[in-house]
Every structure is written in C-alpha cells, then in structure tokens.
Design a protein around this motif. Structure first.
Motif, mmCIF file in Angstrom:
data_model
loop_
_atom_site.group_PDB
_atom_site.id
_atom_site.type_symbol
_atom_site.label_atom_id
_atom_site.label_comp_id
_atom_site.label_asym_id
_atom_site.label_seq_id
_atom_site.Cartn_x
_atom_site.Cartn_y
_atom_site.Cartn_z
ATOM 1 N N GLN A 129 -14.787 9.983 -6.608
ATOM 2 C CA GLN A 129 -13.900 9.050 -7.326
ATOM 3 C C GLN A 129 -12.427 9.391 -7.077
ATOM 4 O OE1 GLN A 129 -15.122 8.776 -11.386
ATOM 5 N NE2 GLN A 129 -14.332 6.724 -11.657
ATOM 6 N N VAL A 130 -12.143 10.694 -6.987
ATOM 7 C CA VAL A 130 -10.763 11.141 -6.713
ATOM 8 C C VAL A 130 -10.298 10.566 -5.379
ATOM 9 C CG1 VAL A 130 -9.298 13.159 -6.255
ATOM 10 C CG2 VAL A 130 -11.041 13.260 -8.063
ATOM 11 N N PHE A 131 -11.196 10.638 -4.382
ATOM 12 C CA PHE A 131 -10.850 10.127 -3.049
ATOM 13 C C PHE A 131 -10.681 8.606 -3.041
ATOM 14 C CE2 PHE A 131 -12.380 14.303 -2.002
ATOM 15 C CZ PHE A 131 -11.576 14.679 -0.927
ATOM 16 N N GLU A 132 -11.576 7.971 -3.809
ATOM 17 C CA GLU A 132 -11.480 6.503 -3.894
ATOM 18 C C GLU A 132 -10.157 6.067 -4.522
ATOM 19 O OE1 GLU A 132 -14.911 5.012 -5.984
ATOM 20 O OE2 GLU A 132 -16.273 5.797 -4.445
ATOM 21 N N GLN A 133 -9.776 6.800 -5.570
ATOM 22 C CA GLN A 133 -8.506 6.478 -6.243
ATOM 23 C C GLN A 133 -7.326 6.686 -5.296
ATOM 24 O OE1 GLN A 133 -8.874 9.046 -9.622
ATOM 25 N NE2 GLN A 133 -9.473 7.396 -11.012
ATOM 26 N N TYR A 134 -7.415 7.791 -4.541
ATOM 27 C CA TYR A 134 -6.341 8.099 -3.576
ATOM 28 C C TYR A 134 -6.256 6.997 -2.514
ATOM 29 C CZ TYR A 134 -3.612 10.644 -0.046
ATOM 30 O OH TYR A 134 -2.659 11.012 0.865
ATOM 31 N N GLN A 135 -7.430 6.545 -2.053
ATOM 32 C CA GLN A 135 -7.458 5.473 -1.034
ATOM 33 C C GLN A 135 -6.889 4.178 -1.614
ATOM 34 O OE1 GLN A 135 -10.998 5.082 1.374
ATOM 35 N NE2 GLN A 135 -10.745 2.866 1.467
ATOM 36 N N LYS A 136 -7.277 3.877 -2.847
ATOM 37 C CA LYS A 136 -6.751 2.671 -3.497
ATOM 38 C C LYS A 136 -5.234 2.746 -3.636
ATOM 39 C CE LYS A 136 -10.491 0.910 -6.398
ATOM 40 N NZ LYS A 136 -11.085 1.026 -7.737
ATOM 41 N N ALA A 137 -4.754 3.936 -3.994
ATOM 42 C CA ALA A 137 -3.306 4.122 -4.166
ATOM 43 C C ALA A 137 -2.577 3.919 -2.834
ATOM 44 C CB ALA A 137 -3.023 5.515 -4.714
ATOM 45 N N ARG A 138 -3.156 4.469 -1.747
ATOM 46 C CA ARG A 138 -2.534 4.307 -0.417
ATOM 47 C C ARG A 138 -2.542 2.838 -0.004
ATOM 48 N NH1 ARG A 138 -6.235 8.079 0.998
ATOM 49 N NH2 ARG A 138 -6.969 7.019 2.876
ATOM 50 N N THR A 139 -3.687 2.189 -0.243
ATOM 51 C CA THR A 139 -3.807 0.763 0.112
ATOM 52 C C THR A 139 -2.793 -0.058 -0.682
ATOM 53 O OG1 THR A 139 -6.171 1.088 0.478
ATOM 54 C CG2 THR A 139 -5.425 -1.193 0.284
ATOM 55 N N GLY A 140 -2.732 0.199 -1.976
ATOM 56 C CA GLY A 140 -1.780 -0.527 -2.830
ATOM 57 C C GLY A 140 -0.345 -0.286 -2.390
ATOM 58 N N PHE A 141 -0.053 0.976 -2.016
ATOM 59 C CA PHE A 141 1.305 1.330 -1.601
ATOM 60 C C PHE A 141 1.716 0.570 -0.329
ATOM 61 C CE2 PHE A 141 4.046 4.058 1.078
ATOM 62 C CZ PHE A 141 5.174 4.078 0.275
ATOM 63 N N VAL A 142 0.867 0.633 0.720
ATOM 64 C CA VAL A 142 1.269 -0.024 1.990
ATOM 65 C C VAL A 142 1.328 -1.540 1.840
ATOM 66 C CG1 VAL A 142 0.659 1.717 3.727
ATOM 67 C CG2 VAL A 142 -1.090 0.137 2.936
ATOM 68 N N GLN A 143 0.398 -2.099 1.073
ATOM 69 C CA GLN A 143 0.418 -3.559 0.882
ATOM 70 C C GLN A 143 1.684 -4.006 0.143
ATOM 71 O OE1 GLN A 143 -3.362 -4.289 -1.004
ATOM 72 N NE2 GLN A 143 -4.410 -4.652 0.938
ATOM 73 N N THR A 144 2.058 -3.250 -0.874
ATOM 74 C CA THR A 144 3.257 -3.597 -1.653
ATOM 75 C C THR A 144 4.514 -3.433 -0.804
ATOM 76 O OG1 THR A 144 2.105 -2.777 -3.599
ATOM 77 C CG2 THR A 144 4.467 -3.193 -3.842
ATOM 78 N N VAL A 145 4.581 -2.329 -0.030
ATOM 79 C CA VAL A 145 5.753 -2.085 0.826
ATOM 80 C C VAL A 145 5.863 -3.196 1.887
ATOM 81 C CG1 VAL A 145 6.723 -0.561 2.609
ATOM 82 C CG2 VAL A 145 5.911 0.403 0.451
ATOM 83 N N ALA A 146 4.725 -3.561 2.491
ATOM 84 C CA ALA A 146 4.738 -4.639 3.507
ATOM 85 C C ALA A 146 5.236 -5.942 2.885
ATOM 86 C CB ALA A 146 3.346 -4.826 4.098
ATOM 87 N N ALA A 157 4.365 -3.152 7.963
ATOM 88 C CA ALA A 157 5.539 -2.835 7.134
ATOM 89 C C ALA A 157 6.661 -2.254 7.995
ATOM 90 C CB ALA A 157 5.146 -1.847 6.036
ATOM 91 N N LEU A 158 6.290 -1.338 8.903
ATOM 92 C CA LEU A 158 7.291 -0.741 9.805
ATOM 93 C C LEU A 158 7.940 -1.802 10.686
ATOM 94 C CD1 LEU A 158 5.610 2.581 10.975
ATOM 95 C CD2 LEU A 158 7.869 2.378 9.942
ATOM 96 N N GLY A 159 7.108 -2.720 11.178
ATOM 97 C CA GLY A 159 7.630 -3.804 12.027
ATOM 98 C C GLY A 159 8.630 -4.663 11.271
ATOM 99 N N ARG A 160 8.308 -4.987 10.022
ATOM 100 C CA ARG A 160 9.225 -5.817 9.221
ATOM 101 C C ARG A 160 10.538 -5.099 8.948
ATOM 102 N NH1 ARG A 160 4.797 -8.490 5.022
ATOM 103 N NH2 ARG A 160 4.107 -10.124 6.464
ATOM 104 N N LEU A 161 10.453 -3.797 8.715
ATOM 105 C CA LEU A 161 11.671 -3.016 8.483
ATOM 106 C C LEU A 161 12.522 -2.936 9.754
ATOM 107 C CD1 LEU A 161 9.984 -0.201 6.377
ATOM 108 C CD2 LEU A 161 11.813 -1.677 5.537
ATOM 109 N N ALA A 162 11.857 -2.603 10.879
ATOM 110 C CA ALA A 162 12.584 -2.460 12.158
ATOM 111 C C ALA A 162 13.186 -3.780 12.606
ATOM 112 C CB ALA A 162 11.635 -1.929 13.232
ATOM 113 N N ASN A 163 12.522 -4.867 12.233
ATOM 114 C CA ASN A 163 12.983 -6.203 12.613
ATOM 115 C C ASN A 163 14.301 -6.562 11.921
ATOM 116 O OD1 ASN A 163 12.373 -8.543 14.134
ATOM 117 N ND2 ASN A 163 11.725 -9.607 12.293
ATOM 118 N N TYR A 164 14.540 -5.907 10.764
ATOM 119 C CA TYR A 164 15.661 -6.307 9.924
ATOM 120 C C TYR A 164 17.018 -5.952 10.536
ATOM 121 C CZ TYR A 164 18.651 -6.935 5.903
ATOM 122 O OH TYR A 164 19.659 -7.349 5.086
ATOM 123 N N ASN A 165 17.192 -4.714 10.975
ATOM 124 C CA ASN A 165 18.460 -4.362 11.649
ATOM 125 C C ASN A 165 18.285 -3.172 12.587
ATOM 126 O OD1 ASN A 165 18.644 -1.960 10.168
ATOM 127 N ND2 ASN A 165 19.899 -2.886 8.566
#
Length: 465
Positions: free
Chosen positions: A8-25, A64-72
C-alpha cells in the motif's frame, strides 16, 4: 506489518507521483504558471521521473518538460543544463510510441528557440534517433519526429545539412505520401525548412523526388497542407534557374493560379511567393507565367488582398516587367502601373509595402515603352516616380512619329510643360529631349500661361484701317 500494508505504501507513492506529473503537465500548459513552477525547482523534480518504472509517469513527465521548454529559451536552456537530453534520446530508441511522441516534443521544444539550443539537441545524438522514428509504423511518432527535425533544420544551413546527413530527406518524402493529413503537413514543412538555406540543400530534396509528390498536392482541399506545399516549392524555386525549371516541369501551371483565389490568406500568399520566385530568374520563365494568364491572376490577387499579404504579388509583377520591353508591356496593359502607384501612395501602407511597390514600379517603368500605359502616371505620379515615366517618353518619342502625334492629342505634351523640374536634373533633361521632338511653336502653345499671352496680344493688336 502485513504484505498488503507494505504494498500500500508503494501504491500511495505511485499515486502521488502520477498525481504530481499530471498536475505539473496541466499547470505547464498555462503561461501564467510557468514562473512559479520554475522557481519551485520543477525541472530537477521532473528529471528522475523520466526514468520512472511506470510508463505513464515517464510520458507525462516528458510532456510537462516539453511544455516548459516550449515556453522560453531560459527553460529550454535548463533542460539542456539538466542533462535531460541524452536521457530522452536513449528513450527514443527503447520506449513505446507514446513516450517517443513526448520525447520528440521535448527535443522540438528545445530546438525551436535558437541555433545554439538546436545544436545542443544535435550534439546529444538526437538526429539518428529521430530519423529512426520516421520509420515507425505509428503516424503520430513519425509526425513528432518530422516536426523536431524541421525545427532543427530551419535555423541555418549547417543544422539543415546535419539533418540531411542523418538520412532524413528520403524518409520525409515518404511521409508526404502517407494518408494522414497532419503528417503530410509537417513533413512538407520540414522539407521546406531544409530547402530554404542553399541550392545544394534544395537539390538534395529534389533528388529524393520531392517535387512530383508536392506538385500532386497543390489542389488538395486542406488549406494548411497547401500552405506548406507552396512554401516548399517556393523554397526550391528561389535558388536557381535549374531548380525553378524543375518545379515548372512538374506542370504546376495553370493549376496554381486558381489557388490565388483560395479562401485562405496564407495559401494565396505562398502561391504568389512561388510565382514570384519562378518569375525572377529568366525572361523565358516569366513568359511562361504570362502565357498561363499569371499576370491577370496576380493583379486580381493584389487588388483583393490587404496589407503586406500583397507583397509577393507586387514583387512578382516587378520581376516580370524588368526582363524585357515585351514583358513590361504584358504587365502594363493589365493596368498594373496605377495599382502599384496606389499601393505606394496609400497613407496606411507599411514602409515595406511602399518600398516594394516603388521598386516594382521602377522595374516595370525602366523597360516599358508602351506609352498608352504610361500616360495616366504623368498626371498622378509623385516626382520621384515621375522622372522614370518622363524618361521612358524621352526614349520613345524621338523615334516614333505616330507616338509623337498621340502624345499631343492626349494632352501629354501639355502635361509635360506643367512639370516644374530642377534645372540640370535628370527630369529637366528628359523634358528637353521631349520638347526637342516638336516645333517650337507647338511647345509654346502648350506651355502654361500661353493662352494669356495670346489674349494680351489680341488686346494690344491694332487692326490696320
């Protein structure tokens, strides 16, 4: 602690990573968030996620990296300094199609800003990986790779040559033959970006058989594709007579002329540019355009368009007219000269439009000996154009008695007498040459104030008794 709780700890960590990259993108797609993300150190947090064991996290981190690099270019520079590019290039060869699209997007977003950043993309071995992607089965991967290659090639001849040396051109020519419209567009755009720099690079594209395939698409209903097709054909035609002739031999005339009526402004502009690039080379190529009805079509285009979109058409008319007196006549009889004068004199015209209109006018005037077309300009042209008009009359009238008679009856000679020229100027010389073609009393008769002189003489005349 049970196995379930540990996992469950790993699942939570994976969910957190997924949520983080999706939100940042998602946040990175809005310009107002970029600075905050940058200040929060988002780059260093995304980098390890490119190597995540979960494919969707990898892909979203790349997006997410592509969108950031695209900006300036600062953010693109941060991607380069963060040593992220080699990781992306490695993954291009290894990962699934979704990741490949995202990775190619980052490379494109970095390369687009400057030749230096594009060179960084080349230096990390991206070209070979992108060219391999052009052979992928998935059209989306091909499209992303073609887009990145085009963005690298557009900066300068050295980068375009690097793209050619990596073997991209034959594969891009294959891409324009694929059924997917968006892939055709991007591939045609990339070919255009390669062609534009030098005759040698354009020749490489021609040798790969691009012209025939591009020419087949000039009547395609898709406006965005036609823009790129005409742009590529223009970039090939501009370099030399041989290349322009190869484009003409693909039998693009008279079909291209119908595209000057296209509803899309940029299609019309690119068609006019293509015709201009062909017309400028030789009298024969210009004559081919005249024979196909090109002058009338371009005159309509210039009349119907607004602002700087007219520029290629205006320049093309000047290029045709400058070749020989016959070419100048073909342009002049289409009532081009007053229209060009109008463009030049417009109060709302940009400096570029005025300069190009003036140059086109001068190009045509210096060859035009068809006097009926020049006469309206005697009455409307400002002094800097008028001297060229009068100059042409001074060349023709001494050798043509019929023209001399017409010049009197059409009030041309009268107009000449009204022009105030600086003594010793070229204009004054031209006026003297014209006046010397006529008896002195005729010149006097049409001089301003002569009728008053005659009336005075009538008043003073004492009839003999």
């Amino acid at each position: 602690m049970s196995q379930r709780q540990v996992l469950q700890v790993f699942e939570q960590y994976q969910k957190a990573r997924t949520g983080f990259v999706q939100t940042v993108a998602e946040l990175a797609s809005r310009p107002q968030n970029i600075e905050t993300l940058q200040n929060a150190g988002v780059m260093s947090l995304l980098r390890p996620l490119l190597l995540d064991i979960v494919p969707t996290i990898q892909q979203t981190a790349a997006l997410a990296l592509g969108r950031l690099a695209n900006y300036n270019d600062d953010l693109a520079e941060a991607v380069v300094k963060g040593d992220i590019l080699p990781q992306l290039v490695y993954s291009l060869a290894e990962q699934n199609r979704f990741y490949k699209k995202a990775a190619a997007f980052v490379l494109r977003a970095v390369a687009k800003h400057s030749p230096q950043l594009a060179q960084s993309v080349v230096d990390c071995g991206a070209l070979d990986a992108l060219v391999i992607c052009l052979e992928e089965f998935d059209p989306g991967v091909k499209e992303s790779a073609a887009w990145a290659l085009g963005y690298i090639a557009r900066h300068n001849a050295e980068l375009a040559q690097a793209v050619v040396d990596a073997g991209a051109v034959p594969l891009l020519v294959l891409c324009i033959q694929e059924p997917e419209l968006s892939l055709k567009r991007i591939a045609a755009s990339a070919l255009s970006d390669i062609c534009k720099h030098s005759p040698e690079l354009a020749q490489t594209v021609v040798d790969a058989g691009a012209i025939a395939h591009l020419a087949q698409m000039i009547l395609n209903p898709d406006a965005k594709l036609k823009r790129q097709v005409f742009s590529a054909l223009s970039q090939i035609s501009k370099h030399s007579v041989d290349l322009a002739e190869m484009v003409v031999e693909a039998e693009i005339f008279p079909a291209v002329l119908t595209c000057l009526k296209d509803p899309d402004e940029y299609v019309k502009k690119n068609v006019a540019t293509l015709i201009r690039e062909i017309a400028k080379h030789t009298p024969e190529l210009a004559q081919l355009i005249v024979n196909a009805g090109g002058v009338a079509a371009v005159v309509d285009y210039v009349g119907e368009s607004k602002g700087n979109i007219r520029l290629p058409g205006i320049m093309m008319l000047g290029y045709i007219g400058r070749h020989t007196p016959e070419h100048a006549k073909a342009v002049a009889v289409a009532n081009v000269l007053p229209k060009l004068l109008q463009c030049y004199l417009r109060a709302d015209a940009s400096e570029d439009l005025q300069t190009k209109s003036k140059k086109a006018l001068k190009n045509i005037l210096q060859k035009c000996v068809h006097l009926p077309a020049l006469e309206p300009l005697l009455h409307d042209a400002p002094p800097n154009i008028l001297k060229h008009v009068v100059g042409q009359f001074s060349k023709v009238l001494p050798h043509d008695s019929k023209a001399r008679r017409l010049f009197v009856t059409s009030a041309g000679l009268k107009k000449i007498q009204e022009i105030k020229a600086e003594p010793g100027s070229a204009l004054a010389e031209y006026i003297n040459t014209i006046n010397n073609c006529y008896p002195e009393e005729i010149v006097k008769y049409y001089s301003p104030g002569y009728s008053d002189t005659l009336l005075e003489r009538v008043e003073q005349y004492q009839p003999s008794k």
